[in-house]
Design an enzyme around this catalytic site. Structure first.
Site, PDB file in Angstrom:
ATOM      1  N   LYS A 205       0.850  -1.193   0.000  1.00 52.32           N
ATOM      2  CA  LYS A 205       0.000   0.000   0.000  1.00 52.32           C
ATOM      3  C   LYS A 205       0.879   1.233   0.000  1.00 52.32           C
ATOM      4  CE  LYS A 205      -3.939   2.089   0.260  1.00 52.32           C
ATOM      5  NZ  LYS A 205      -3.501   2.799  -0.978  1.00 52.32           N
TER       6      LYS A 205
ATOM      7  N   LYS B 256       5.339   3.687   8.305  1.00 49.43           N
ATOM      8  CA  LYS B 256       4.155   4.519   8.488  1.00 49.43           C
ATOM      9  C   LYS B 256       2.903   3.641   8.552  1.00 49.43           C
ATOM     10  CE  LYS B 256       3.810   7.747   5.418  1.00 49.43           C
ATOM     11  NZ  LYS B 256       3.451   8.723   4.369  1.00 49.43           N
TER      12      LYS B 256
ATOM     13  N   LYS C 294       5.507   2.087  -2.992  1.00 49.35           N
ATOM     14  CA  LYS C 294       5.348   3.413  -3.588  1.00 49.35           C
ATOM     15  C   LYS C 294       5.598   3.284  -5.078  1.00 49.35           C
ATOM     16  CE  LYS C 294       4.413   7.532  -1.985  1.00 49.35           C
ATOM     17  NZ  LYS C 294       3.805   7.892  -0.689  1.00 49.35           N
TER      18      LYS C 294
ATOM     19  N   GLY D 153      -2.899   8.104  -4.281  1.00 46.96           N
ATOM     20  CA  GLY D 153      -2.259   9.320  -4.764  1.00 46.96           C
ATOM     21  C   GLY D 153      -1.047   9.722  -3.950  1.00 46.96           C
ATOM     22  N   ASP D 154      -0.317  10.665  -4.489  1.00 47.91           N
ATOM     23  CA  ASP D 154       0.776  11.360  -3.795  1.00 47.91           C
ATOM     24  C   ASP D 154       0.924  12.666  -4.588  1.00 47.91           C
ATOM     25  OD1 ASP D 154       2.985  10.698  -1.617  1.00 47.91           O
ATOM     26  OD2 ASP D 154       4.056  11.700  -3.221  1.00 47.91           O
TER      27      ASP D 154
ATOM     28  N   THR E  71      -4.869  13.399   5.158  1.00 50.07           N
ATOM     29  CA  THR E  71      -3.465  13.582   5.533  1.00 50.07           C
ATOM     30  C   THR E  71      -3.316  14.881   6.330  1.00 50.07           C
ATOM     31  OG1 THR E  71      -2.910  12.469   3.473  1.00 50.07           O
ATOM     32  CG2 THR E  71      -1.096  13.474   4.673  1.00 50.07           C
TER      33      THR E  71
ATOM     34  N   ASN F 286      -2.770  19.081  -1.698  1.00 48.51           N
ATOM     35  CA  ASN F 286      -3.824  18.453  -0.903  1.00 48.51           C
ATOM     36  C   ASN F 286      -3.496  18.408   0.594  1.00 48.51           C
ATOM     37  OD1 ASN F 286      -4.894  15.426   0.010  1.00 48.51           O
ATOM     38  ND2 ASN F 286      -6.370  16.762  -1.014  1.00 48.51           N
TER      39      ASN F 286
ATOM     40  N   SER G 254      -7.017   5.638   3.721  1.00 40.57           N
ATOM     41  CA  SER G 254      -7.059   4.742   2.558  1.00 40.57           C
ATOM     42  C   SER G 254      -7.438   3.333   3.004  1.00 40.57           C
ATOM     43  CB  SER G 254      -5.689   4.677   1.876  1.00 40.57           C
ATOM     44  OG  SER G 254      -5.522   5.746   0.977  1.00 40.57           O
TER      45      SER G 254
HETATM   46  N1  GLU Z   1       0.913   9.066  -0.546  1.00 36.24           N
HETATM   47  C1  GLU Z   1       0.303   9.031   0.741  1.00 36.24           C
HETATM   48  C2  GLU Z   1       1.336   8.720   1.820  1.00 36.24           C
HETATM   49  O1  GLU Z   1       2.454   9.065   1.713  1.00 36.24           O
HETATM   50  C3  GLU Z   1      -0.911   8.130   0.806  1.00 36.24           C
HETATM   51  C4  GLU Z   1      -0.689   6.700   0.426  1.00 36.24           C
HETATM   52  C5  GLU Z   1      -1.980   5.871   0.392  1.00 36.24           C
HETATM   53  O2  GLU Z   1      -3.052   6.371   0.708  1.00 36.24           O
HETATM   54  O3  GLU Z   1      -1.853   4.689   0.027  1.00 36.24           O
HETATM   55  O4  GLU Z   1       1.068   8.168   2.840  1.00 36.24           O
END
Ligand code: GLU
Length: 445
Positions: free
Chosen positions: A90, A114, A126, A165-166, A210, A241, A377
């Site tokens: 994820k 995380k 990622k 997303g990121d 976030t 965001n 998420s």
């Molecule tokens: N890109 C976000 C993070 O760094 C969200 C990742 C997600 O929701 O899978 O945590």
């Protein structure tokens, strides 16, 4: 660094040349987890750290597409599936011209820890591409996303790997990616992507998560020091965001947010950032932050300016990696800052973290402080799995509870390991143990 970890560290550098961001992220973890090895010798015996530093799978692929003028464009796509001890891989997708393997690996590595801290069943990954969405039309974005998914679809799935997303990937991109996945697989597999639009399986609060989560975590950090957000002057870097919803929640909890930024400069608004104007410019018009000053007469745009020079009590770096350096940290301290919490991933350089901690500033590392996005998420995945949709209030309560729980774990672990209030050590150790235990239990895989 613990001397037992030094050879591992050297090996990581030698095996992954030319990847400074990845080295930085690994180093930060290895510098803090030494004490665990004395308490849990099985982790060293089973070479858990060596295994965690090596991604389970890395995919690099060509993404060809045609722009609006008919010219062929080639980008490079990535998905690094780092660790699946706790659940399906994820983590987000980043579309930005700076994207390379080092950046995706640092992000994927941090994501393992995380995600573990959220307490939810998700592994770490990622991905992304060196594609620059800036100035691209909707049709170009769609064609790029479709081409990206033509390769990615074979690697992902509800029980395998769940991207989101990121930077540069929001609900518009997730929509195009989901549509193409559905078409290629002939499966309406809602749980394959998160951050979806609300009209087709997305979850309320995911967009805000976030930023909101960051401020919930910050509230706990301040509470632990007998402080609150009320009437605190706050500076938030970025205007994407994460930044937008960190500003919104900080204001709701009584803080005065006076500045935000983008890569071109920052805006200072003495009356506090106006949410309606900010959302209009960034979410509706997709324009640069300089436009904000045109809507608000008292606001001033500082092209090329350094946002950390704006005096504040709370600083929330929400833009990108290594955006706050040791000099910025010294400026924040001089100006009376009491807390820094990371909304972005690894925005504070290692020297800056040391400077802040030496000055006893409360410091919340991104792995803990910005985990609310990925946690929500995982809540979206839960809703998709039971074909349900929760209310905004209920989901926000869950998010707040998750962030409080992360803070509690991190704080307790820091105390247990004799580093009370050191959230970097607390987060790394608590997360490492959560990943290491199932890895030992599952044997050598
Ligand atoms: N890109 C976000 C993070 O760094 C969200 C990742 C997600 O929701 O899978 O945590």
């Amino acid at each position: 660094m613990d001397e037992r970890l030094l050879p591992i560290w050297r090996h990581v550098i030698a095996r992954n040349p030319g990847e400074p961001e990845f080295h930085q992220a690994v180093r930060e973890v290895l510098e803090t987890i030494g004490p665990v090895l004395s308490k849990r010798p099985e982790f060293a015996r089973q070479k858990i750290i060596e295994r965690i530093c090596e991604p389970e799978r890395q995919i690099i692929f060509r993404v060809p597409w045609e722009d609006d003028s008919g010219e062929v464009q080639i980008n490079r796509g990535f998905r690094v599936e780092f660790n699946s001890a706790l659940g399906p891989y994820k983590g987000g997708l980043r579309f930005h011209p700076s994207v390379n393997l080092s950046i995706i690996k640092f992000l994927g590595f941090e994501q393992i820890f995380k995600n573990a801290l959220t307490g939810l069943p998700i592994g770490g990954a990622k991905g992304g591409a060196d594609f620059d969405p800036k100035g691209r039309s909707d049709r170009e974005i769609m064609r790029f996303c479709q081409s990206f998914m033509i390769e990615l679809y074979r690697h992902i799935g509800e029980y395998t790997d769940v991207p989101a997303g990121d930077i540069g990937v929001g609900s518009r991109e997730i929509g195009y990616l989901f549509g193409q996945y559905k078409r290629l697989t002939n499966r309406y597999e809602s749980g394959v992507l998160t951050g979806k639009g609300l009209s087709y399986g997305g979850a309320l609060v995911r967009k805000e998560a976030t930023g909101y989560g960051l401020v919930f975590f910050l509230r706990e950090m301040l509470k632990a020091r007998g402080e609150s957000l009320k009437r605190k002057t706050c500076v938030v870097s970025g205007s994407g965001n994460v930044a937008i919803y960190a500003i919104e929640k900080a204001q709701q909890l009584g803080a005065q947010v006076v500045a935000c930024s983008d890569s071109g400069g920052y805006v200072y608004d003495p009356d506090g950032i106006d949410m309606a104007a900010l959302k209009e410019i960034k979410e509706v018009q997709r324009k640069r932050i300089s436009e904000y000053a045109k809507l608000r007469p008292k606001a001033k745009y500082h092209p090329g300016g350094n946002i950390w020079e704006v005096p504040c009590q709370i600083a929330l770096p929400c833009a990108t990696q290594n955006e706050l350096n040791a000099r910025d940290a010294a400026t924040l301290i001089k100006n009376g800052c009491i807390a820094v919490a990371e909304g972005a991933n690894m925005p504070t350089t290692p020297e800056a973290v040391r400077t802040l901690m030496a000055a006893r500033i409360a410091f919340g590392p991104g792995k803990a402080a910005n985990a609310g996005g990925v946690a929500t998420s995982a809540l979206e995945m839960q809703q998709n799995a039971c074909r349900d949709a929760w209310s905004f209030e209920f989901t926000e309560q869950r998010l707040a509870a998750i962030m409080e729980n992360i803070h509690r774990q991190v704080h307790q672990t820091s105390e247990e390991y004799g580093a009370s209030g050191d959230y970097v050590t607390g987060a790394n150790i608590a997360a490492f143990i959560k990943v290491a235990e199932p890895m030992v239990a599952m044997g050598l895989i």
